[in-house]
Design a protein around this motif. Structure first.
Motif, mmCIF file in Angstrom:
data_model
loop_
_atom_site.group_PDB
_atom_site.id
_atom_site.type_symbol
_atom_site.label_atom_id
_atom_site.label_comp_id
_atom_site.label_asym_id
_atom_site.label_seq_id
_atom_site.Cartn_x
_atom_site.Cartn_y
_atom_site.Cartn_z
ATOM 1 N N HIS A 33 0.859 -1.219 -0.050
ATOM 2 C CA HIS A 33 -0.001 -0.019 -0.070
ATOM 3 C C HIS A 33 0.811 1.241 0.021
ATOM 4 N N CYS A 61 -7.599 -1.415 4.621
ATOM 5 C CA CYS A 61 -6.336 -0.819 5.307
ATOM 6 C C CYS A 61 -6.194 0.782 4.937
ATOM 7 N N ASP A 105 -13.348 -3.995 -1.093
ATOM 8 C CA ASP A 105 -14.150 -2.864 -1.028
ATOM 9 C C ASP A 105 -14.943 -2.663 -2.665
ATOM 10 N N GLY A 135 -7.599 -7.419 4.306
ATOM 11 C CA GLY A 135 -6.352 -7.102 5.337
ATOM 12 C C GLY A 135 -6.904 -6.344 6.627
ATOM 13 N N GLU C 59 -23.149 -7.163 3.290
ATOM 14 C CA GLU C 59 -24.432 -7.156 4.192
ATOM 15 C C GLU C 59 -25.810 -7.007 3.506
HETATM 16 C C1 LIG Z 1 -20.476 -1.726 5.793
HETATM 17 C C2 LIG Z 1 -19.390 -2.592 6.458
HETATM 18 N N1 LIG Z 1 -19.145 -3.880 6.142
HETATM 19 C C3 LIG Z 1 -17.895 -4.117 6.743
HETATM 20 C C4 LIG Z 1 -17.039 -3.405 6.952
HETATM 21 C C5 LIG Z 1 -15.712 -4.074 7.714
HETATM 22 N N2 LIG Z 1 -14.426 -3.882 6.722
HETATM 23 C C6 LIG Z 1 -13.666 -3.085 6.677
HETATM 24 S S1 LIG Z 1 -12.317 -3.147 5.770
HETATM 25 C C7 LIG Z 1 -13.235 -4.332 4.870
HETATM 26 C C8 LIG Z 1 -12.400 -5.293 3.956
HETATM 27 C C9 LIG Z 1 -11.271 -4.511 3.384
HETATM 28 O O1 LIG Z 1 -10.660 -5.393 2.441
HETATM 29 P P1 LIG Z 1 -10.099 -4.882 1.161
HETATM 30 O O2 LIG Z 1 -10.795 -3.979 0.578
HETATM 31 O O3 LIG Z 1 -9.519 -5.901 0.374
HETATM 32 O O4 LIG Z 1 -8.876 -3.830 1.690
HETATM 33 P P2 LIG Z 1 -7.399 -4.346 2.191
HETATM 34 O O5 LIG Z 1 -7.646 -4.136 3.787
HETATM 35 O O6 LIG Z 1 -6.982 -5.674 2.116
HETATM 36 O O7 LIG Z 1 -6.688 -3.138 1.740
HETATM 37 C C10 LIG Z 1 -14.239 -4.904 5.617
HETATM 38 C C11 LIG Z 1 -15.141 -6.094 5.435
HETATM 39 C C12 LIG Z 1 -17.286 -2.178 7.132
HETATM 40 N N3 LIG Z 1 -16.317 -1.354 7.415
HETATM 41 N N4 LIG Z 1 -18.330 -1.848 6.631
#
Ligand SMILES: Cc1ncc(C[n+]2csc(CCOP(=O)(O)OP(=O)(O)O)c2C)c(N)n1
Ligand code: SF4
Lengths: 257, 188, 363
Positions: A33, A61, A105, A135, C59
């Motif tokens: 990142h 993240c 996301d 992550g 969700e």
């Molecule tokens: C409505 C909602 N659902 C679930 C979450 C929890 N959540 C936060 S980050 C995330 C996934 C992050 O994964 P990614 O987009 O792959 O990014 P990375 O952290 O791997 O960079 C989730 C499920 C949230 N914040 N809001």
């Protein structure tokens, strides 16, 4: 040569990216990142467009991108960044608007927003960091998790019969007429990072020329989520992620390669 | 009997699992137990702590600000938790990495050089078991046998061959703990 | 024979879900409840009981999967935390409107917005005052221990099927993340399809067999009078819940001059406050609503003659206090105390707030 000569500006070969703040990165050591942030900021700096750039941060993240990128940023709800960016770019057509999103996301909860922003050919840049896992929340399965790859919600490996196949969002959106430029890159070596930077430059250039949507995927590592050392994770990425998510341009100037 | 304990240090020091073993040991002797961790990104390389309560009665609050015993394994935790030990209580810490040593005189303060001992014993992973040993020597609230039973419960089967090593580490901790400050007896 | 384990609240809930013979779980990761789906994926309930577990893409998808499973009479649960529950609200309103039995779990974190991942009770209004659109209510259970995280799964399904209505288990980061002793009940077999049709065939969509009218699951009524009748019918159910299924717990209330009202983790913390206060000779009791709807209005009202003041203790800026005030019809002064944003109040802080009220205004 005296020390004072060595540190003369004309001898400088590297400096901190100007548009990165001094706040220490909260990313795990070895995470891609940070480099991805850097090159996006370098492009904006070198193009001299900081005053005309509005970023949209995701939930993941990189939710804290606003701490590190020294530009105007709005932080969107999980998955909704392309919709947020759509509105900003429609109302401020002269601005450079970009989203920076992870695979959870962009390709899970935000699939709808992604596809439709792409399909409308919004004049924005989407930077998509694909590390094959969630992550931020502690290593759950993402839409891009590879077959048989373990995660905390696929502890015995991703079983494609019940959990589906890794989603190639980039190839998917490349097929939409509204999308003008699609490229897949990585940032784990200098060489790769330079190429990725070129792609991002091209993407922002497209925004300037009002060409529509530019989509740059960066295949990256999540050493914490993958439970590897940074070096192991980069090797693993080359051996496993790249065959499934091959690097290179996919669509250039509106034409599929 | 109720013992309210905070264990605090860096993520990766085995703070949470040490708390878990203690909680299991309590269950082995029919006590009520609670284990309340800090969670979230603050643990990503940062500090981790867990509140463990063992009691003969139903446990009310799992979340506390006053503790009978604090087990402290880094400076940040020392800064935060030294003052939260109740007067007359106990503080046990590893001096490794501690710049400002605890100074209170209304509590008993003990040192356990678990970090260097674990290096001497050739296995950094048993660090937390050495600390646990020190705690058990000072506050013998659970029997060693019950701790071993607790270990069996909290470790997956495939690691059960490590139990003798853990037992050794606990014993080492019991032998090696030293008193740093004796509380002034004016506190009754 | 029950089995004794040391588990996190989230894990206990997940294990209990398998053991009550649930048919399906749908969810999406979010802190501080991701352990529910992680536990289920590790335990492989598909091998143990044939239960389906699926990580949805969001969700919104998860709650609509619940809608689908519940339409067919199956026992189904979803869990999330605050921002995710906000996304589920549309689906929850549909579940209520279509009269479907389902269990939703909210392991609350601090808000609004993305907020914090630390514990909170700031979703009280969202849980008991509707949240989604339309005239509906949720039956809301508030566990205060890991044991209750497990036990309430069964209770929630009982209520959901008794009333054909969605039930919410309103937990929080403290109860979800902490470990305690938990006694787990024995495995209950899942209903076979034949048994299900026998029990719920009168309404569930399982395939129209000869000899019965077709079943339709919908929340739509274009004719206002019919829609009004539907709403009245829902209100009747909620009245019946108030009469038959309201739950609460009283601790040291017999001689209490002051009362703390608190649920979930705040009730646990306040219980310690009661212990501390009693040591100082302050006659304080604790009333813990176990159901937040139906709210223990009468038990509260019944205590008013002996009370000089009530403190509503909640991890929010003051939400349940409104129900406390309504319950006692403003006959006793009611004050609020609570930390917000994921900060957890300590027993001592609550005691301080209580003493201040006693010394300054309640005398
Ligand atoms: C409505 C909602 N659902 C679930 C979450 C929890 N959540 C936060 S980050 C995330 C996934 C992050 O994964 P990614 O987009 O792959 O990014 P990375 O952290 O791997 O960079 C989730 C499920 C949230 N914040 N809001
Ligand atoms: S959890 Fe993964 S994606 Fe997040 S900062 Fe760490 S390595 Fe990077």
């Amino acid at each position: 040569m005296e020390l004072i000569d060595i540190i003369r500006p004309e001898n400088q070969v590297f400096c901190k990216t100007k548009l990165m703040t001094d706040i220490p990165l909260s990313y795990c050591p070895g995470c891609g990142h940070g480099t991805a942030h850097n090159i996006v900021m370098e492009v904006i700096d070198e193009m001299g467009i900081v005053e005309d750039t509005i970023g949209v941060a995701p939930v993941g993240c990189s939710v804290l991108a606003y701490d590190f990128m020294n530009i105007d940023i709005t932080q969107a709800a999980h998955g909704r960044a392309p919709a947020v960016a759509t509105a900003i770019s429609r109302i401020w057509p002269e601005k450079y608007v970009f989203t920076y999103q992870g695979d959870g996301d962009l390709a899970a909860i935000g699939t709808g927003e992604t596809i439709h922003a792409c399909n409308r050919g919004e004049n924005i840049v989407i930077v998509f960091v694909n590390n094959g896992i969630y992550g931020m929340t502690g290593g759950q399965m993402a839409p891009t998790t590879l077959p048989n790859m373990p995660s905390s919600t696929s502890p015995y490996g991703r079983d494609t019969t019940t959990m589906g196949f890794p989603l190639k969002m980039t190839e998917l959106v490349a097929n939409l007429p509204g999308v003008y430029f699609v490229s897949r890159q990585s940032v784990h070596t200098h060489k790769h990072a330079r190429k990725a930077k070129k792609a991002i430059e091209k993407a922002f250039e497209n925004t300037r020329l009002k060409k529509g949507l530019s989509f740059v995927e960066i295949v990256s590592n999540c050493n914490s989520g993958w439970k590897m050392t940074p070096i192991e994770s980069n090797i693993w990425m080359e051996e496993n992620m790249f065959p499934y998510f091959p690097l290179g341009d996919i669509k250039v100037d509106g034409i599929l390669k | 009997m109720t013992e309210e304990i905070i264990i605090a240090g860096f993520g990766g020091q085995g703070v949470l699992s040490m708390g878990k073993i203690l909680a299991y040991s309590g269950i082995m002797q029919n006590q009520e137990v609670s284990w309340m961790p800090s969670y979230g990104p603050e643990m990503r390389g940062g500090t981790a702590n867990v509140t463990v309560i063992l009691s003969d009665e139903r446990i009310s609050s799992p979340y506390l600000r006053v503790f009978d015993t604090a087990i402290i394994l880094n400076q940040q935790s020392m800064d935060k938790f030294e003052e939260m030990v109740r007067p007359g209580g106990t503080l046990i810490y590893d001096p490794n990495g501690i710049i400002q040593h605890p100074t209170r005189t209304d509590i008993d303060i003990f040192q356990i050089a678990a970090n260097s001992l674990s290096i001497e014993m050739g296995n950094k992973k048993i660090f937390n078991m050495i600390v646990l040993g020190a705690f058990l020597k000072i506050r013998p609230i659970v029997l060693l046998d019950n701790v071993i039973e607790g270990l069996k419960k909290s470790l997956p089967e495939r690691y059960h061959d490590l139990i003798p090593l853990n037992k050794q580490a606990i014993t080492k901790g019991m032998e090696s703990v030293t008193q740093h400050i004796v509380k002034e007896t004016t506190v009754s | 024979m029950s089995e004794l384990k040391l588990m996190k609240g989230n894990e206990a809930l997940a294990e209990a879900l398998i053991r009550v013979g649930a048919d399906a779980y749908f969810g999406y990761p979010i802190t501080p409840q991701s352990e529910v789906i992680e536990y289920l994926m590790t335990e492989r309930p598909e091998l143990r009981t044939g239960m389906v577990v699926l990580q949805a893409e969001s969700e919104i998808a998860a709650i609509n999967m619940v809608y689908g499973a519940a339409s067919t009479g199956k026992k189904v649960l979803t869990s999330s935390s605050s921002p995710g529950i906000s996304l589920k609200l549309e689906g929850i309103s549909y579940l209520a409107g279509a009269e479907l039995p389902a269990v939703i779990v909210n392991v609350v974190r601090g808000g609004p917005g993305l907020g914090t991942i630390q514990p909170s009770q700031a979703d009280y209004f969202q849980s008991v005052k509707g949240g989604g659109h339309g005239d509906y209510k949720l039956y809301v259970l508030a566990p205060a221990s890991v044991q209750e995280m497990a036990d309430f799964v069964e209770d929630a399904f009982d209520i959901a099927f008794k009333y054909r209505a969605p039930v919410l288990i309103l937990s929080d980061g403290v109860i979800g993340q902490m470990m305690e002793k938990v006694y787990l009940k024995e495995q209950v077999p899942r209903l076979t399809n034949e048994e299900l049709i026998e029990k719920y065939g009168s309404w569930a969509v399982t395939g129209k067999t000869k000899g019965r009218e077709r079943n339709i699951i919908t929340s739509l009524d274009l004719q206002s009078e019919k829609m009004e009748a539907r709403v009245r019918h829902l209100m009747k159910k909620y009245e019946q819940m108030e009469q038959e299924d309201m739950r609460y717990e009283k601790i040291q209330c017999d001689d209490a001059e002051y009362l703390i009202v608190a649920y979930g983790s705040s009730a646990r913390i306040s219980q310690k406050t009661v212990e501390l206060a009693r040591k100082k000779g302050i006659k304080v009791g604790l009333l813990r609503p176990i159901t937040l709807f139906p709210y223990p209005k009468k038990p509260l009202m019944d205590l008013t003659p002996q009370l000089k003041g009530i403190l509503s203790v909640e991890l929010n800026a003051g939400q349940m206090i409104e129900d406390v005030q309504l319950s006692v019809e403003f006959k006793v002064p009611v004050a609020h105390f609570g930390r917000t944003g994921g900060v957890i109040h300590t027993p001592e802080e609550i005691l301080e707030a209580l003493q201040q009220k006693i010394n300054n205004t309640w005398n």
